[in-house]
Design a protein around this motif. Structure first.
Motif, PDB file in Angstrom:
ATOM      1  N   ARG A 177       0.835  -1.200   0.000  1.00 44.93           N
ATOM      2  CA  ARG A 177       0.000   0.000   0.000  1.00 44.93           C
ATOM      3  C   ARG A 177       0.874   1.255   0.000  1.00 44.93           C
ATOM      4  O   ARG A 177       2.053   1.199   0.346  1.00 44.93           O
ATOM      5  N   PRO A 178       0.300   2.404  -0.353  1.00 46.18           N
ATOM      6  CA  PRO A 178       1.072   3.655  -0.331  1.00 46.18           C
ATOM      7  C   PRO A 178       1.564   4.001   1.074  1.00 46.18           C
ATOM      8  O   PRO A 178       1.053   3.484   2.073  1.00 46.18           O
ATOM      9  N   ASN A 179       2.543   4.888   1.117  1.00 43.50           N
ATOM     10  CA  ASN A 179       3.091   5.413   2.374  1.00 43.50           C
ATOM     11  C   ASN A 179       3.654   4.328   3.282  1.00 43.50           C
ATOM     12  O   ASN A 179       3.516   4.392   4.503  1.00 43.50           O
ATOM     13  N   TYR A 180       4.253   3.310   2.657  1.00 42.50           N
ATOM     14  CA  TYR A 180       4.979   2.264   3.380  1.00 42.50           C
ATOM     15  C   TYR A 180       4.079   1.496   4.347  1.00 42.50           C
ATOM     16  O   TYR A 180       4.464   1.195   5.468  1.00 42.50           O
ATOM     17  N   GLN A 181       2.887   1.161   3.880  1.00 45.21           N
ATOM     18  CA  GLN A 181       1.905   0.436   4.684  1.00 45.21           C
ATOM     19  C   GLN A 181       1.617  -0.927   4.054  1.00 45.21           C
ATOM     20  O   GLN A 181       1.886  -1.161   2.891  1.00 45.21           O
ATOM     21  N   GLY A 182       1.023  -1.809   4.841  1.00 43.50           N
ATOM     22  CA  GLY A 182       0.612  -3.122   4.348  1.00 43.50           C
ATOM     23  C   GLY A 182       1.736  -4.143   4.385  1.00 43.50           C
ATOM     24  O   GLY A 182       2.774  -3.931   5.006  1.00 43.50           O
ATOM     25  N   HIS A 183       1.509  -5.262   3.708  1.00 45.57           N
ATOM     26  CA  HIS A 183       2.513  -6.329   3.658  1.00 45.57           C
ATOM     27  C   HIS A 183       3.820  -5.781   3.102  1.00 45.57           C
ATOM     28  O   HIS A 183       3.824  -4.948   2.204  1.00 45.57           O
ATOM     29  N   GLN A 184       4.928  -6.295   3.653  1.00 43.97           N
ATOM     30  CA  GLN A 184       6.261  -5.865   3.242  1.00 43.97           C
ATOM     31  C   GLN A 184       6.987  -7.031   2.580  1.00 43.97           C
ATOM     32  O   GLN A 184       6.809  -8.182   2.978  1.00 43.97           O
ATOM     33  N   TYR A 185       7.825  -6.690   1.591  1.00 40.35           N
ATOM     34  CA  TYR A 185       8.579  -7.707   0.867  1.00 40.35           C
ATOM     35  C   TYR A 185      10.018  -7.231   0.688  1.00 40.35           C
ATOM     36  O   TYR A 185      10.260  -6.187   0.087  1.00 40.35           O
ATOM     37  N   PHE A 186      10.962  -8.017   1.187  1.00 43.73           N
ATOM     38  CA  PHE A 186      12.380  -7.691   1.108  1.00 43.73           C
ATOM     39  C   PHE A 186      12.970  -8.257  -0.181  1.00 43.73           C
ATOM     40  O   PHE A 186      12.814  -9.441  -0.471  1.00 43.73           O
ATOM     41  N   LEU A 187      13.650  -7.404  -0.952  1.00 44.53           N
ATOM     42  CA  LEU A 187      14.282  -7.841  -2.196  1.00 44.53           C
ATOM     43  C   LEU A 187      15.742  -7.431  -2.229  1.00 44.53           C
ATOM     44  O   LEU A 187      16.087  -6.301  -1.869  1.00 44.53           O
ATOM     45  N   ARG A 188      16.573  -8.370  -2.674  1.00 42.37           N
ATOM     46  CA  ARG A 188      17.994  -8.135  -2.925  1.00 42.37           C
ATOM     47  C   ARG A 188      18.218  -8.084  -4.422  1.00 42.37           C
ATOM     48  O   ARG A 188      17.310  -8.350  -5.203  1.00 42.37           O
ATOM     49  N   ARG A 189      19.448  -7.815  -4.811  1.00 50.30           N
ATOM     50  CA  ARG A 189      19.817  -7.805  -6.222  1.00 50.30           C
ATOM     51  C   ARG A 189      19.375  -9.121  -6.864  1.00 50.30           C
ATOM     52  O   ARG A 189      19.609 -10.202  -6.330  1.00 50.30           O
ATOM     53  N   GLY A 190      18.696  -9.019  -8.001  1.00 48.49           N
ATOM     54  CA  GLY A 190      18.245 -10.214  -8.700  1.00 48.49           C
ATOM     55  C   GLY A 190      17.031  -9.943  -9.559  1.00 48.49           C
ATOM     56  O   GLY A 190      16.552  -8.814  -9.654  1.00 48.49           O
ATOM     57  N   LYS A 191      16.541 -11.016 -10.185  1.00 46.24           N
ATOM     58  CA  LYS A 191      15.372 -10.932 -11.058  1.00 46.24           C
ATOM     59  C   LYS A 191      14.224 -11.706 -10.436  1.00 46.24           C
ATOM     60  O   LYS A 191      14.398 -12.839  -9.976  1.00 46.24           O
ATOM     61  N   TYR A 192      13.047 -11.095 -10.461  1.00 42.79           N
ATOM     62  CA  TYR A 192      11.839 -11.667  -9.887  1.00 42.79           C
ATOM     63  C   TYR A 192      10.772 -11.662 -10.986  1.00 42.79           C
ATOM     64  O   TYR A 192      10.085 -10.658 -11.180  1.00 42.79           O
ATOM     65  N   PRO A 193      10.635 -12.775 -11.760  1.00 45.21           N
ATOM     66  CA  PRO A 193       9.766 -12.790 -12.939  1.00 45.21           C
ATOM     67  C   PRO A 193       8.268 -12.737 -12.651  1.00 45.21           C
ATOM     68  O   PRO A 193       7.481 -12.449 -13.551  1.00 45.21           O
ATOM     69  N   ASP A 194       7.859 -13.018 -11.415  1.00 43.39           N
ATOM     70  CA  ASP A 194       6.459 -12.834 -11.027  1.00 43.39           C
ATOM     71  C   ASP A 194       6.404 -12.619  -9.517  1.00 43.39           C
ATOM     72  O   ASP A 194       7.382 -12.841  -8.812  1.00 43.39           O
ATOM     73  N   TYR A 195       5.259 -12.165  -9.022  1.00 44.81           N
ATOM     74  CA  TYR A 195       5.189 -11.763  -7.614  1.00 44.81           C
ATOM     75  C   TYR A 195       5.365 -12.924  -6.637  1.00 44.81           C
ATOM     76  O   TYR A 195       5.745 -12.710  -5.491  1.00 44.81           O
ATOM     77  N   GLN A 196       5.143 -14.158  -7.061  1.00 46.94           N
ATOM     78  CA  GLN A 196       5.391 -15.286  -6.167  1.00 46.94           C
ATOM     79  C   GLN A 196       6.880 -15.413  -5.838  1.00 46.94           C
ATOM     80  O   GLN A 196       7.241 -15.907  -4.774  1.00 46.94           O
ATOM     81  N   HIS A 197       7.746 -14.955  -6.734  1.00 45.82           N
ATOM     82  CA  HIS A 197       9.189 -15.042  -6.497  1.00 45.82           C
ATOM     83  C   HIS A 197       9.668 -14.110  -5.386  1.00 45.82           C
ATOM     84  O   HIS A 197      10.754 -14.301  -4.852  1.00 45.82           O
ATOM     85  N   TRP A 198       8.905 -13.082  -5.054  1.00 41.35           N
ATOM     86  CA  TRP A 198       9.263 -12.253  -3.899  1.00 41.35           C
ATOM     87  C   TRP A 198       8.303 -12.508  -2.737  1.00 41.35           C
ATOM     88  O   TRP A 198       8.224 -11.744  -1.797  1.00 41.35           O
ATOM     89  N   MET A 199       7.604 -13.638  -2.787  1.00 43.75           N
ATOM     90  CA  MET A 199       6.642 -14.069  -1.771  1.00 43.75           C
ATOM     91  C   MET A 199       5.446 -13.129  -1.683  1.00 43.75           C
ATOM     92  O   MET A 199       4.814 -12.993  -0.635  1.00 43.75           O
ATOM     93  N   GLY A 200       5.146 -12.447  -2.789  1.00 41.19           N
ATOM     94  CA  GLY A 200       4.011 -11.538  -2.829  1.00 41.19           C
ATOM     95  C   GLY A 200       2.686 -12.282  -2.811  1.00 41.19           C
ATOM     96  O   GLY A 200       2.583 -13.408  -3.294  1.00 41.19           O
TER      97      GLY A 200
END
Length: 174
Positions: free
Chosen positions: A48-71
């Protein structure tokens, strides 16, 4: 610093937006996010806007769909770059307001309940560095960014309860 590219469609297709700094409202640039490429830095994404809601940590790399970042969905509406630090230290407390048994941590911990024999953590004090708190062991479940500062109660870090399964230092270089 850091660079992240958001794509509206899977596999890095569709309209894209390049970002190099914190952004409290990404909805201005795209309506959905189905893939991401992190060229440099570590980032925390928010549903969500303003840094709200579920959070997802990402490092350098490629994430071809949201399941790859546990979204949980294609909703990414704000992001924050995580500053690099060379040292990390935090204190865990079994009760709120820094009461009860205290344990100190300077390295990643895949299973907080097993290592510290504490079923729940009610307060934290981050002394150095940034950390990602996971609600389940082995770096799974909901994620929360912990920056240096005081977390007197679990809702101060955004938690719905006092479950702390694992903790990981943010260590990627830019």
């Amino acid at each position: 610093m850091g660079k992240i590219t958001f794509y509206e469609d899977r596999d890095f297709q569709g309209r894209c937006y390049n970002c190099i700094s914190d952004c409290p409202n990404l909805r201005v640039y795209f309506s959905r996010c189905n893939s991401i490429r992190v060229d440099s830095g570590c980032w925390m994404l928010y549903e969500r806007p303003n840094y709200q809601g579920h959070q997802y940590f990402l490092r350098r790399g490629k994430y071809p769909d949201y399941q790859h970042w546990m979204g949980l969905s294609d909703s990414v509406q704000s992001c924050r770059i995580i500053p690099h630090t060379s040292s990390h230290k935090l204190r865990l407390y079994e009760r709120d307001d820094y009461r009860g048994l205290m344990s100190e941590l300077t390295d990643d911990c895949a299973c907080v309940p097993e290592l510290f024999r504490l079923p729940e953590i009610y307060s934290l004090h981050v002394l150095e560095g940034c950390w990602v708190l996971y609600e389940m062991p082995n770096y799974r479940g909901r994620q929360y960014l912990l920056r240096p500062g005081d977390y007197r109660r679990y809702h101060d870090w955004g938690g719905a309860d006092a479950k702390v399964g694992s903790l990981r230092r943010v260590t990627d270089l830019y």
